[in-house]
Design an enzyme around this catalytic site. Sequence first.
Site, mmCIF file in Angstrom:
data_model
loop_
_atom_site.group_PDB
_atom_site.id
_atom_site.type_symbol
_atom_site.label_atom_id
_atom_site.label_comp_id
_atom_site.label_asym_id
_atom_site.label_seq_id
_atom_site.Cartn_x
_atom_site.Cartn_y
_atom_site.Cartn_z
ATOM 1 C CB SER A 102 -0.931 0.025 1.193
ATOM 2 O OG SER A 102 -2.182 -0.230 0.759
ATOM 3 C CG ASP B 174 -4.957 -0.660 0.279
ATOM 4 O OD1 ASP B 174 -5.186 -1.735 0.843
ATOM 5 O OD2 ASP B 174 -4.764 -0.562 -0.947
HETATM 6 C C1 GLA Z 1 -5.664 -3.671 -2.931
HETATM 7 C C2 GLA Z 1 -6.759 -2.635 -2.926
HETATM 8 C C3 GLA Z 1 -7.700 -2.832 -1.737
HETATM 9 C C4 GLA Z 1 -8.158 -4.273 -1.607
HETATM 10 C C5 GLA Z 1 -7.003 -5.240 -1.754
HETATM 11 C C6 GLA Z 1 -7.453 -6.670 -1.836
HETATM 12 O O1 GLA Z 1 -4.813 -3.480 -1.847
HETATM 13 O O2 GLA Z 1 -6.224 -1.340 -2.895
HETATM 14 O O3 GLA Z 1 -8.784 -1.933 -1.843
HETATM 15 O O4 GLA Z 1 -9.190 -4.550 -2.521
HETATM 16 O O5 GLA Z 1 -6.220 -4.969 -2.908
HETATM 17 O O6 GLA Z 1 -7.944 -7.080 -0.613
#
Ligand code: GLA
Length: 350
Positions: free
Chosen positions: A113, A160
């Site tokens: 993230s 995230d």
């Molecule tokens: C990414 C996205 C989140 C979520 C995850 C899977 O991190 O940004 O919003 O959907 O994938 O859980």
Amino acid sequence: MTAERERAVAFAPGRVNLIGEHTDYNDGLSLPFAIADGVTVEAEAIDGDEVVALAHDEGEQDRFDLRAPEHPDDGGWRAFVRGLVAELAAAGLPVRAARLEIRGTVPRGSGLSSSAALSVSVALGLLALSGAEDADRRQLARICSRVENDWVGAQTGLLDQLASLFGKPDRVLRIDFRSLAVEPVPLRLGDWQLVTVDSRESHDLSASGYNRRREECAEACALLGVGTLRDAPADAFAWLPEPLGRRVRHVQGENLRVEATISALQEDDLTEVGRLLDASHASMRDDYAASTDAVEATVARLKAAGAAGARMVGGGFGGHVLALLPPGIASPGDGTVVVPAAGARLLSQP
Ligand code: GLA
């Protein structure tokens, strides 16, 4: 609102998701935590109507009119900064002319993230200059998510941003994406360790199968006549054509695994948590079709080294693998030990 200030330093962490993947945009459940790595933004108020942003890791700069930010040609870091200025203003939050210096420690495209850390730290830095840093954090998460959706092109959910904004030391966060309730759950690891290992396959959610998965979930909802997969019947798999049935089975199973993980944590049963991580990974791989050869090789290596459980974190299609190591099993040389850390905050208030 507090008083305007001339300088502020904002920090927002990346996150690890213990379990609960691809559930956020399906009104489901997740169990993430903020990590120590993140993005720091030094914000300074300037005269005029511009925002000047310097991305130190890229060695790049951007400069634009804060009253009318335009979509940049590439979907890179500039899209986040411009999008935030536009979306904060559209939400009625005050934004001043500013110079932003951006530095990060979360590897890009890693499943940890980096993008939420970037958007949340820029938002907090900008708002602090206007004395609006105490804006509602759920609203901020939605604004940052809108930037990812409409400016960057990744149809991601709120996982995230909420993890970055609400992180707490020693706690994982049970997030219910239907109500946006965030409940801290103690994580008592004792002599166990959580480590992340890079699969060395970078992912770009706007270009990967991520957006397609989200469309498939919407198609399944339409066929089932429900507004969200949270309301899908337990036997939806039997009613849906492939691959939609398997996609829904993953989401439904993953919601149950989040609750089961919380129970196991409350009982200090980390062996069971490891089993649930493995089950989550198998479901992401087999039903959600979000794994890759590099991820599988990394998971296999960690399991062979003695991990009680190992799973890819985040959107999938590359990125990092999370492993739970029992006492006596050392982190591999390329592993990083992760623990829950505090959420987004101002670092200094000059
Ligand atoms: C990414 C996205 C989140 C979520 C995850 C899977 O991190 O940004 O919003 O959907 O994938 O859980």
